[in-house]
Design a protein around this motif. Structure first.
Motif, short mmCIF file in Angstrom:
data_model
loop_
_atom_site.label_atom_id
_atom_site.label_comp_id
_atom_site.label_asym_id
_atom_site.label_seq_id
_atom_site.Cartn_x
_atom_site.Cartn_y
_atom_site.Cartn_z
N GLY A 90 36.39 30.40 35.37
CA GLY A 90 37.82 30.31 35.64
C GLY A 90 38.45 29.30 34.72
O GLY A 90 38.20 29.29 33.52
N GLY A 91 39.26 28.45 35.27
CA GLY A 91 39.85 27.42 34.43
C GLY A 91 40.98 26.70 35.13
O GLY A 91 41.29 26.96 36.30
N SER A 92 41.58 25.81 34.37
CA SER A 92 42.71 25.03 34.87
C SER A 92 43.90 25.27 33.96
O SER A 92 43.78 25.19 32.73
CB SER A 92 42.36 23.54 34.88
OG SER A 92 41.30 23.28 35.76
N VAL A 93 45.04 25.55 34.57
CA VAL A 93 46.26 25.77 33.82
C VAL A 93 47.41 25.09 34.54
O VAL A 93 47.29 24.74 35.72
CB VAL A 93 46.59 27.27 33.64
CG1 VAL A 93 45.53 27.96 32.81
CG2 VAL A 93 46.76 27.95 34.97
N GLU A 94 48.51 24.98 33.83
CA GLU A 94 49.71 24.45 34.46
C GLU A 94 50.53 25.60 35.05
O GLU A 94 50.34 26.77 34.69
CB GLU A 94 50.53 23.67 33.44
CG GLU A 94 49.85 22.41 32.96
CD GLU A 94 50.73 21.57 32.05
OE1 GLU A 94 50.37 20.41 31.79
OE2 GLU A 94 51.77 22.08 31.60
N THR A 95 51.41 25.23 35.92
CA THR A 95 52.30 26.20 36.54
C THR A 95 53.00 27.04 35.48
O THR A 95 53.47 26.50 34.47
CB THR A 95 53.35 25.48 37.39
OG1 THR A 95 52.68 24.69 38.38
CG2 THR A 95 54.27 26.47 38.08
N GLY A 96 53.01 28.35 35.70
CA GLY A 96 53.63 29.26 34.75
C GLY A 96 52.67 29.80 33.71
O GLY A 96 53.02 30.71 32.95
N GLY A 97 51.48 29.25 33.66
CA GLY A 97 50.50 29.67 32.69
C GLY A 97 49.80 30.96 33.08
O GLY A 97 50.09 31.56 34.13
N SER A 98 48.86 31.36 32.25
CA SER A 98 48.11 32.60 32.45
C SER A 98 46.62 32.37 32.32
O SER A 98 46.18 31.47 31.60
CB SER A 98 48.53 33.66 31.41
OG SER A 98 49.88 34.01 31.53
N LEU A 99 45.87 33.19 33.03
CA LEU A 99 44.41 33.20 32.93
C LEU A 99 43.95 34.64 33.10
O LEU A 99 44.61 35.43 33.80
CB LEU A 99 43.76 32.35 34.01
CG LEU A 99 43.61 30.86 33.79
CD1 LEU A 99 43.03 30.21 35.05
CD2 LEU A 99 42.75 30.54 32.59
N ARG A 100 42.82 34.93 32.50
CA ARG A 100 42.22 36.25 32.68
C ARG A 100 40.79 36.07 33.17
O ARG A 100 40.00 35.39 32.51
CB ARG A 100 42.21 37.04 31.38
CG ARG A 100 41.78 38.49 31.53
CD ARG A 100 41.46 39.09 30.18
NE ARG A 100 41.42 40.54 30.21
CZ ARG A 100 40.71 41.26 29.33
NH1 ARG A 100 40.02 40.67 28.39
NH2 ARG A 100 40.73 42.58 29.42
N LEU A 101 40.51 36.64 34.31
CA LEU A 101 39.16 36.63 34.84
C LEU A 101 38.49 37.97 34.56
O LEU A 101 39.14 39.02 34.54
CB LEU A 101 39.17 36.40 36.35
CG LEU A 101 39.83 35.12 36.85
CD1 LEU A 101 39.76 35.05 38.38
CD2 LEU A 101 39.20 33.90 36.23
N SER A 102 37.20 37.92 34.36
CA SER A 102 36.44 39.15 34.20
C SER A 102 35.23 39.13 35.14
O SER A 102 34.79 38.06 35.57
CB SER A 102 35.99 39.35 32.75
OG SER A 102 35.14 38.31 32.35
N CYS A 103 34.74 40.30 35.44
CA CYS A 103 33.60 40.45 36.33
C CYS A 103 32.72 41.56 35.79
O CYS A 103 33.20 42.68 35.57
CB CYS A 103 34.08 40.76 37.74
SG CYS A 103 32.75 41.08 38.92
N ALA A 104 31.46 41.24 35.57
CA ALA A 104 30.51 42.21 35.05
C ALA A 104 29.62 42.71 36.18
O ALA A 104 29.05 41.90 36.92
CB ALA A 104 29.66 41.57 33.96
N ALA A 105 29.52 44.02 36.28
CA ALA A 105 28.69 44.64 37.30
C ALA A 105 27.41 45.17 36.68
O ALA A 105 27.41 45.69 35.55
CB ALA A 105 29.45 45.77 37.99
N SER A 106 26.32 45.07 37.41
CA SER A 106 25.04 45.61 36.96
C SER A 106 24.29 46.14 38.18
O SER A 106 24.67 45.90 39.32
CB SER A 106 24.22 44.55 36.23
OG SER A 106 23.92 43.47 37.07
N GLY A 107 23.21 46.84 37.92
CA GLY A 107 22.43 47.42 39.01
C GLY A 107 22.90 48.83 39.31
O GLY A 107 23.06 49.63 38.41
#
Length: 119
Positions: free
Chosen positions: A9-26
């Motif tokens: 994840g991460g830390s951002v200031e108000t109004g900022g953006s982040l992109r999370l990803s999730c990898a699936a296996s099995g």
């Protein structure tokens, strides 16, 4: 079983953006829906967004509609959560999860990743 690993994840200031990803296996062939949930400190885990693995239909909670977008990459068994216009109340541990065909509920969860939004 489906194994899930979220990106950092991460830390951002108000109004900022982040992109999370999730990898699936099995047992990825059994995926019916993938979703994102979050849990803020001292609060219960809450639904954020989900996406149908087949037709890509998406649904997001009212609290994030218009700001968060869920998307997927079937070929690489990935799901993403683009988070824009972040608010301090979006601070939480974010989890991805899977509903497998025939199960009818979220039964596989990632380890969670921290997102912190500061003012």
């Amino acid at each position: 079983q489906v194994q899930l690993v979220e990106s950092e994840g991460g830390s951002v200031e108000t109004g900022g953006s982040l992109r999370l990803s999730c990898a699936a296996s099995g047992r990825t062939f059994s995926i019916y829906t993938m979703g994102w949930f979050r849990q803020a400190a001292g609060k219960e885990r809450e639904f954020v967004c989900d996406i149908k693995w087949g037709d890509g239909t998406t649904y997001c909670a009212d609290s994030v509609k218009g700001r968060f977008t869920i998307s997927k990459d079937n070929a690489n068994n990935m799901v993403y959560l683009q988070m824009n216009s972040l608010k301090t109340e979006d601070t939480a541990v974010y989890y991805c999860a899977v509903v497998q065909r025939g199960i009818g509920r979220y039964d596989s969860w990632g380890q969670g990743t921290q997102v912190t939004v500061s003012s």
